[in-house]
Write an enzyme that holds these catalytic residues in place. Structure first.
Site, mmCIF file in Angstrom:
data_model
loop_
_atom_site.group_PDB
_atom_site.id
_atom_site.type_symbol
_atom_site.label_atom_id
_atom_site.label_comp_id
_atom_site.label_asym_id
_atom_site.label_seq_id
_atom_site.Cartn_x
_atom_site.Cartn_y
_atom_site.Cartn_z
ATOM 1 C CG HIS A 1 9.556 -24.570 10.278
ATOM 2 N ND1 HIS A 1 9.631 -24.049 9.308
ATOM 3 C CD2 HIS A 1 10.074 -23.274 11.213
ATOM 4 C CE1 HIS A 1 9.606 -22.558 9.282
ATOM 5 N NE2 HIS A 1 9.742 -22.506 10.410
ATOM 6 C CG ASP B 1 6.086 -19.837 15.039
ATOM 7 O OD1 ASP B 1 5.442 -18.534 13.757
ATOM 8 O OD2 ASP B 1 7.273 -19.148 15.119
ATOM 9 N NE ARG C 1 -1.938 -1.348 3.564
ATOM 10 C CZ ARG C 1 -1.411 -1.316 4.664
ATOM 11 N NH1 ARG C 1 -2.532 -1.490 5.272
ATOM 12 N NH2 ARG C 1 -1.012 -1.670 6.073
ATOM 13 C CD GLU D 1 13.606 -19.142 16.560
ATOM 14 O OE1 GLU D 1 13.727 -18.250 16.155
ATOM 15 O OE2 GLU D 1 12.455 -19.521 17.139
HETATM 16 P P1 NAP Z 1 5.327 -7.390 7.670
HETATM 17 O O1 NAP Z 1 6.569 -6.829 7.577
HETATM 18 O O2 NAP Z 1 4.532 -6.944 8.598
HETATM 19 O O3 NAP Z 1 5.070 -6.951 6.095
HETATM 20 C C1 NAP Z 1 3.502 -7.013 5.273
HETATM 21 C C2 NAP Z 1 3.396 -6.483 3.543
HETATM 22 O O4 NAP Z 1 2.363 -6.577 3.804
HETATM 23 C C3 NAP Z 1 3.957 -4.872 3.781
HETATM 24 O O5 NAP Z 1 5.039 -4.614 2.756
HETATM 25 C C4 NAP Z 1 2.623 -4.165 3.931
HETATM 26 O O6 NAP Z 1 2.994 -3.153 3.467
HETATM 27 C C5 NAP Z 1 2.279 -4.620 2.937
HETATM 28 N N1 NAP Z 1 0.600 -4.857 2.971
HETATM 29 C C6 NAP Z 1 -0.437 -5.033 4.020
HETATM 30 N N2 NAP Z 1 -1.860 -5.058 4.338
HETATM 31 C C7 NAP Z 1 -1.814 -4.290 2.375
HETATM 32 C C8 NAP Z 1 -2.905 -4.291 2.184
HETATM 33 N N3 NAP Z 1 -4.073 -4.302 1.843
HETATM 34 N N4 NAP Z 1 -2.769 -4.428 0.732
HETATM 35 C C9 NAP Z 1 -1.029 -4.272 0.451
HETATM 36 N N5 NAP Z 1 -0.454 -4.581 0.908
HETATM 37 C C10 NAP Z 1 -0.446 -4.853 2.339
HETATM 38 O O7 NAP Z 1 5.286 -8.987 7.837
HETATM 39 P P2 NAP Z 1 6.231 -9.335 7.180
HETATM 40 O O8 NAP Z 1 7.209 -9.936 8.521
HETATM 41 O O9 NAP Z 1 7.093 -9.356 6.334
HETATM 42 O O10 NAP Z 1 5.185 -11.446 6.627
HETATM 43 C C11 NAP Z 1 4.602 -11.382 5.416
HETATM 44 C C12 NAP Z 1 4.644 -13.004 5.249
HETATM 45 O O11 NAP Z 1 5.447 -13.666 5.556
HETATM 46 C C13 NAP Z 1 3.184 -12.905 6.871
HETATM 47 O O12 NAP Z 1 1.928 -14.066 6.225
HETATM 48 C C14 NAP Z 1 4.723 -13.415 7.782
HETATM 49 O O13 NAP Z 1 3.916 -14.643 8.527
HETATM 50 C C15 NAP Z 1 4.968 -15.064 6.690
HETATM 51 N N6 NAP Z 1 6.331 -14.709 7.631
HETATM 52 C C16 NAP Z 1 7.535 -14.315 7.743
HETATM 53 C C17 NAP Z 1 8.646 -14.287 8.221
HETATM 54 C C18 NAP Z 1 9.904 -13.717 8.493
HETATM 55 O O14 NAP Z 1 10.602 -13.665 8.740
HETATM 56 N N7 NAP Z 1 9.391 -11.565 9.091
HETATM 57 C C19 NAP Z 1 8.665 -15.053 8.207
HETATM 58 C C20 NAP Z 1 8.127 -16.570 7.756
HETATM 59 C C21 NAP Z 1 7.077 -16.215 7.912
HETATM 60 P P3 NAP Z 1 1.390 -1.471 3.336
HETATM 61 O O15 NAP Z 1 1.835 -1.765 4.938
HETATM 62 O O16 NAP Z 1 3.221 -0.748 2.896
HETATM 63 O O17 NAP Z 1 0.729 -1.684 2.659
#
Ligand code: NAP
Length: 516
Positions: A268, A263, A79, A244
């Site tokens: 995993h 989780d 967004r 971890e």
């Molecule tokens: P995050 O840091 O909260 O990022 C979320 C992303 O989604 C941001 O780019 C946000 O950008 C975007 N977003 C939110 N609402 C939106 C909407 N309505 N339309 C379009 N974009 C939207 O989350 P993350 O940690 O990267 O995790 C992302 C996914 O990967 C999740 O499902 C999480 O469970 C999974 N995951 C993450 C990790 C990790 O290490 N981070 C590991 C395993 C799995 P804007 O606010 O600019 O829209």
């Protein structure tokens, strides 16, 4: 590599030869870069943590390796109102921070950034979709990476379909968590299935992309040495540890609703258990491998309440500020969510009847270490008597850090003075044996993203696998809730709650150390 043209495809050798212990020189294995056609990859959630720490650095590394052909487009979508240039600047910072020392030539980052675009888009609204369509090329592989919170997965699938963005060559990559129980996983599977075929859905578990995890299959099924011993007749027990040292950090909101069982164990550790326990598939093909993993999950016995220990980390006195307790980090003073689990489970089939699998995972433990240990039985009779002591062979598969495999064997302690036996490791650390000096092995995301582009689902979970894992996990969680169980406290920086030690002690066994 001299320019973009040579990046299109090709193979390159790591160069230096390996000198073996016998002073024999053997050619260092050649790193083959399997060429792919130009593709479009859309990262939904392109400004988020995962995109910046893992996805963009992984793509950059593949670019450096020469695997990203000219004309490939990577389109970030979220967004936030970036234009392509400000997004490229953001991506450049992320890559510099998370993919340093890659040995790329000067200027490579700029070339990579030229492949990048950005579209402001709302996953659950109407803005941005027409613009996104304008960035996509017909007749090529189109991958959509769902790196957004899981509640948006259904919205994305629907809008991709409704806006006519899907083609037969479309793939979607779905991040974890895939549901929070069997019911929600079934709903999500059904929702995705209404817009995509199973062959188009890539449920990612990055543990499966680790070099050692794949090597586990090669060690088992390409060597005659291990497979005849890989059963309850010769294996005493198996330990799988994913420890971890970090706490829940700023993921408290998500984590407190999930806990270690949802989780880590459901995905995993379950996947590692499957690869360790499964029968040899007839072929190394996606459905053959996934069929065998599914059989393992279906053969798991329910976990008995006294075979499971839950824990929650406490702050070390005097360090509360730097390292708060779980409840403080989760901002939930009455939380009963577990940050640690140890459990004993049995795979009820001919191969494993009677051999326990001990699984444990936790946060804020003494070290970051993911290890599978296959502990073989003692020799049936020691000809060396009391002096020889008890010794067991242990095959240790290290996933992180220092990916590698070690076989502990028993030898005579050198020198005069009787027949004393000691255990020594036969060590194969991949970084030393297989990579150019100073270079890390490829990150799991590098391999998995390229598998998506190539259309290889072997290292991704099938819908029925995920559901079977939840069907095993759900009753365990329901049991805690019914009994109102509270996790045992454990000190940050320790190996977990004392009861976890008792779990093995009762079986006259002990956990292997958690070493960095
Ligand atoms: P995050 O840091 O909260 O990022 C979320 C992303 O989604 C941001 O780019 C946000 O950008 C975007 N977003 C939110 N609402 C939106 C909407 N309505 N339309 C379009 N974009 C939207 O989350 P993350 O940690 O990267 O995790 C992302 C996914 O990967 C999740 O499902 C999480 O469970 C999974 N995951 C993450 C990790 C990790 O290490 N981070 C590991 C395993 C799995 P804007 O606010 O600019 O829209």
């Amino acid at each position: 590599m001299n320019g973009p043209e040579t990046r299109e495809c090709g193979t390159h050798s790591f160069g230096q030869d390996i000198v073996t212990a016998d002073n024999e020189t053997v050619a260092r294995p050649v790193s083959r870069v399997i060429p792919v056609d130009p593709f479009d990859l859309v990262i939904f959630g392109a400004t988020g943590d995962l995109a910046q720490r893992k996805i963009l650095p992984a793509l950059f590394r593949r670019f450096c390796a020469g695997q990203m052909p000219k004309g490939t487009r990577i389109i970030g979508a979220a967004r936030s109102s970036h234009d392509p240039d400000t997004y490229r600047a953001l991506a450049a910072d992320a890559i510099r921070e998370h993919a340093p020392n890659r040995g790329c030539e000067d200027g490579t980052l700029e070339e990579f950034l030229a492949c990048l675009d950005y579209v402001p888009l709302d996953a659950s609204g109407t803005t941005g979709w027409t613009e996104l369509a304008g960035h996509l090329t017909a007749d090529r592989v189109r991958a959509f990476y769902f790196s957004v919170r899981p509640t948006l997965f259904g919205d994305l699938a629907e809008r991709l379909h409704d806006n006519g963005l899907t083609t037969p060559e479309t793939r979607i990559v779905v991040e974890k968590p895939f549901g929070r129980d069997l019911h929600s996983a079934q709903e999500l599977n059904a929702m995705l299935a209404s817009h995509f075929e199973e062959r188009q859905i890539y449920r990612i578990d990055h543990y499966l992309g680790k070099e050692t995890v794949q090597n586990l299959m090669v060690v088992r099924f390409a060597n005659m040495l291990f497979e005849p011993l890989w059963n309850s007749q010769y294996v005493d027990h198996i330990q799988i540890t994913v420890a971890e040292s970090a706490g829940i950090g700023n993921r408290g909101d998500y984590y407190d609703r999930a806990g270690a069982m949802r989780d880590m164990i459901q995905n995993h550790l379950m996947q590692l258990l499957c690869l360790t326990a499964m029968e040899p598939p007839a072929k190394f093909e996606p459905d053959s491998v996934r069929d065998e993993k599914l059989k393992v999950i279906r053969a798991l016995d329910p976990v008995l309440p006294h075979h499971i220990v839950r824990g929650q980390y406490q702050a070390v006195p005097g360090q509360q500020e730097a390292h708060p307790s779980y409840r403080e980090a989760a901002d939930n003073p009455r939380s009963t969510t577990e940050s640690y689990i140890a459990l004993r489970v049995h795979v009820s089939n001919w191969r494993w009847a009677g051999t326990p699998f001990y699984l444990r995972t936790g946060k804020r433990l003494v070290a970051r270490s993911s290890v599978i240990s296959v502990v073989f039985k003692d020799a049936p009779h020691s000809i060396f008597g009391q002096e020889g002591g008890r010794h067991a062979n242990v095959l240790t598969i290290r996933l992180q850090p220092n990916e590698g495999i070690t076989l502990q064997v028993t030898i005579k302690e050198p020198g005069p003075g009787g027949m004393r036996l000691i255990d020594v490791p036969l060590d194969m650390t991949f970084a030393e044996a297989l990579g150019p000096e100073g270079e890390d092995p490829p990150d799991a995301y590098e391999r998995l993203i390229m598998d998506v582009i190539r259309g290889n689902q072997t290292l991704f979970m099938r819908g029925d696998e995920v559901e079977a894992a939840w069907a095993w996990t759900d009753p365990v969680i329901a049991g805690w809730e019914q009994r109102g169980e509270v996790p045992k406290p454990y000190e940050s920086g320790s190996t977990g709650p004392g009861d976890a030690e008792l779990l093995l002690k009762r079986d006259h066994r002990s956990w292997r150390g958690i070493k960095p």
